[in-house]
Design a protein around this motif. Structure first.
Motif, PDB file in Angstrom:
ATOM      1  N   ASP A 137       1.035  -1.371   0.007  1.00 24.75           N
ATOM      2  CA  ASP A 137       0.018   0.138  -0.094  1.00 24.75           C
ATOM      3  C   ASP A 137       0.800   1.210   0.092  1.00 24.75           C
ATOM      4  N   LEU A 138       1.852   1.177   0.832  1.00 26.35           N
ATOM      5  CA  LEU A 138       3.124   2.237   0.493  1.00 26.35           C
ATOM      6  C   LEU A 138       3.447   2.699  -0.833  1.00 26.35           C
ATOM      7  N   PHE A 139       3.536   1.601  -1.572  1.00 22.65           N
ATOM      8  CA  PHE A 139       3.685   1.841  -3.143  1.00 22.65           C
ATOM      9  C   PHE A 139       2.759   2.714  -3.860  1.00 22.65           C
ATOM     10  N   LEU A 140       1.530   2.338  -3.437  1.00 18.89           N
ATOM     11  CA  LEU A 140       0.466   3.157  -4.199  1.00 18.89           C
ATOM     12  C   LEU A 140       0.512   4.555  -3.810  1.00 18.89           C
ATOM     13  N   GLN A 141       0.909   4.812  -2.603  1.00 19.29           N
ATOM     14  CA  GLN A 141       1.155   6.236  -2.135  1.00 19.29           C
ATOM     15  C   GLN A 141       2.259   6.820  -2.913  1.00 19.29           C
ATOM     16  N   PHE A 191      -6.711  -3.422  -2.043  1.00 17.37           N
ATOM     17  CA  PHE A 191      -5.818  -2.263  -2.109  1.00 17.37           C
ATOM     18  C   PHE A 191      -6.985  -1.191  -2.713  1.00 17.37           C
ATOM     19  N   ASP A 192      -6.696   0.044  -2.270  1.00 16.15           N
ATOM     20  CA  ASP A 192      -7.409   1.216  -2.646  1.00 16.15           C
ATOM     21  C   ASP A 192      -6.838   2.134  -3.675  1.00 16.15           C
ATOM     22  N   GLU A 246      -6.841 -10.054  -3.481  1.00 22.44           N
ATOM     23  CA  GLU A 246      -7.708 -10.261  -2.281  1.00 22.44           C
ATOM     24  C   GLU A 246      -6.647 -10.822  -1.283  1.00 22.44           C
ATOM     25  N   LEU A 247      -6.346  -9.814  -0.262  1.00 18.97           N
ATOM     26  CA  LEU A 247      -5.393 -10.623   0.840  1.00 18.97           C
ATOM     27  C   LEU A 247      -6.409 -10.705   2.096  1.00 18.97           C
TER      28      LEU A 247
END
Length: 610
Positions: free
Chosen positions: A41-45, A167-168, A157-158
């Motif tokens: 999720d940090l990569f999406l940011q 993930f958003d 799906e995790l």
């Protein structure tokens, strides 16, 4: 081989719980992918910030997108490494769409940067405008690909127990949409520049590897359909694609043969054929790489096995490949694995060169690893009896050294100072008479030799007390024993009184036990905890006390401190399996759990656990 950052990542992302451990019901197993979710999720940011800076014209997006791609690529390589070690993790599946998106993000930034340079240039030649038009087509095509990878990320799906983690990608999509608008603004700017009508074509990668997906794209001012010709040697393949309303067209493609290709577009305009520029593409072999540790350690006089795996860029194993290890040849099996044993009669280290010369479709690979032959580990154990003596009495200290052959010298130290030297070929014993009150600490030290490591025993403490203290202590123990005996007699007298005679005789007979049986009973070892974490905790406490180590050490640091001990290899196995379950969140399989407790039990026996 392992880089600390990615090692931490992979350890945090061992989150798929395998419900195969004994005594664990499938319904009780809770799967947790939280660490992996937070990490990606940090990569999406980071993707959102890179696109934001790109939209706002801040050049920092170039470095930021490259840094993100570098970290994801490293994570992908580490996942491949652990997969080759038989560790089943979801990372390989999750990382792929992130890897592809990140790669396209770098490409999008480079296209945007080149396009801006053309638009701000004082020169507005026809060729520059044509190049800018092609870059806009490439930009739109790359953005479409990035949207498809976001769709793949949305489908991941995790799990955290029974909860599904998704993930958003909305923030990334918003800024990607802004980049699509920016591409439209670039097109409007180009529309105001003078340019002749024509047909142009380009390829996203002019030096791709075999089977790599590329995009053949272009721009036409004539509308309708365009024929794309791909010439290779004496063969030509023609594809027909439709031109969009804004004049763009594209064709996804991958090359299945090595060599040079000539690509161009053709279009019928009125009564003649318009031909575009020609793009030359040179297709290269698929890169390959070795997946293995950078260092292997063994013991002098014993075989040291160097193992590894050969895979290609796509992670596919290269079976039946010939590998040169120094002057020797080894072949990979069908899964790409290979191994070779090395020997040495003396402690030494050596670098081994591995070379894969390549084959018809794969590039060669090379790597250098270090092998080190260590001295034989030696351990010494010491115990004292009794541990509390009267002033003027003697205590006996017994010890044993393991891992050496023949007679060797051992130095005994008392309260930090040299006490005496003993020659022994295994077990040894000596007595000490104490003429002063106080506490005395002993340990044994073996200096080592050219084939054996030095070793230091555990520390034992003997207290020397006045006679009255011991008598007082003994008197209290006698009183306590009498009290317990009286309680037992009273209990038996009242508790068994109502029983039938034959039943009473049976119970009394059952309570009789020979002295030897009683001694054997009290010597039985306490049962180990069934839980991996608790069992290791017991071992950890034993190691800390036996070798006088700091309690603040981590399991890995304890393993390093005890390097050279005869049980070091067993401890390494126990430590790795403990990390896998406790830190990685992955339940051990049946055979791993059995191995864990077997090795742990062996170590405890060496430590005198009873």
């Amino acid at each position: 081989m392992k880089k600390l950052f990615a090692l931490i990542v992979i350890m945090l992302t061992f989150s798929s719980v395998q419900a195969q451990t004994r005594h664990v019901k499938l319904s009780e197993v809770k799967e947790s992918d939280q660490f992996m979710y937070f990490y990606f999720d940090l990569f999406l940011q980071e993707f959102s910030y890179s696109l934001k800076y790109m939209v706002e014209g801040e050049d920092y997006y170039l470095n930021m997108s490259k840094e993100s791609f570098g970290k994801i690529r490293l994570t992908r390589e580490e996942a491949l490494y652990y997969e080759s070690r038989g560790v089943d993790t979801k990372v390989r599946q999750v990382v792929e769409p992130f890897y592809q998106f990140s790669s396209d993000l770098v490409r999008l930034g480079q296209i945007n940067y080149g396009l801006q340079r053309i638009l701000v240039s004082s020169e507005s030649s026809t060729s520059a405008v044509e190049e800018a038009r092609l870059k806009i087509v490439a930009m739109n095509r790359t953005i479409e690909e990035m949207y498809s990878y976001l769709d793949d990320i949305d489908r991941i799906e995790l799990r955290n127990g029974t909860d599904v983690l998704r993930f958003d990608t909305s923030g990334v999509r918003m800024w990607l949409g802004r980049m699509r608008e920016k591409a439209g603004e670039y097109a409007l700017i180009l529309g105001g520049l003078p340019v002749k009508e024509g047909l142009w074509i380009d390829v996203s990668n002019k030096n791709p590897m075999l089977f790599e997906n590329v995009s053949i794209y272009g721009h036409s001012d004539y509308g309708g359909d365009v024929s794309i010709s791909i010439e290779h040697e004496n063969r030509t393949i023609i594809y027909t694609v439709k031109v969009s309303k804004n004049g763009d067209f594209s064709l996804p493609y991958s090359f299945d043969e090595l060599g040079e290709y000539r690509i161009y577009a053709g279009q019928r305009v009125d009564d003649k054929i318009e031909i575009s520029n020609v793009v030359v593409v040179r297709v290269r072999k698929i890169p390959s790489k070795f997946i293995m540790d950078a260092k292997f350690e063994g013991i002098v006089g014993e075989g040291l096995e160097v193992r590894g795996r050969l895979v290609d860029y796509y992670g596919h194993p290269l079976g039946g490949a010939k590998i040169y290890m120094n002057s020797s040849e080894v072949m990979t099996d069908e899964e790409g694995f290979f191994h070779k044993e090395f020997y040495s009669n003396s402690p030494e280290s050596e670098r081994i060169s591995l070379i894969f010369p390549g084959d018809d479709i794969h590039m060669g690979a090379n790597m250098s690893v270090e092998i080190e032959f260590l001295k034989h580990p030696v351990t010494i154990f010491l115990e004292a009896s009794p541990k509390k003596v009267f002033l003027g009495e003697e205590a006996t200290l017994k010890g044993e050294i393991r891992g050496v052959h023949g007679e060797v010298p051992i130095s005994i130290y008392m309260n930090g100072g040299f006490y005496k030297r003993i020659q022994t070929n295994g077990s040894f014993e000596f007595s000490v008479k104490f003429d002063s009150l106080g506490t005395y600490t002993f340990y044994a030290l073996y200096p080592g030799d050219e084939l054996h490591n030095g070793a230091r025993s555990n520390m034992v403490t003997i207290s020397v007390i006045k006679g009255t203290e011991k008598r007082s202590s003994s008197f209290i123990m006698v009183l306590l024993a009498l009290f317990l005996l009286g309680s037992l007699i009273y209990w038996r007298k009242h508790e068994f009184k109502p029983l039938r005679k034959e039943k009473k005789e049976e119970m009394v007979k059952g309570m009789k036990m020979r002295d030897e049986e009683f001694i054997e009973l009290i010597r039985q070892k306490p049962e180990l905890p069934e839980d991996v974490k608790e069992a290791y905790k017991l071992l950890f406490e034993r190691l800390i006390s036996s070798f006088n180590l700091r309690r603040s050490l981590t399991p890995r640091e304890v393993l390093e401190k005890l390097k050279g001990m005869e049980f070091h290899e067993d401890l390494k196995v126990v430590t790795e399996l403990h990390e896998k379950e406790v830190y990685g969140g992955m339940k051990l399989k049946d055979e791993e759990r059995e191995l864990f407790f077997q090795k742990l039990q062996d170590i405890l026996e060496v430590l005198g656990y009873a």
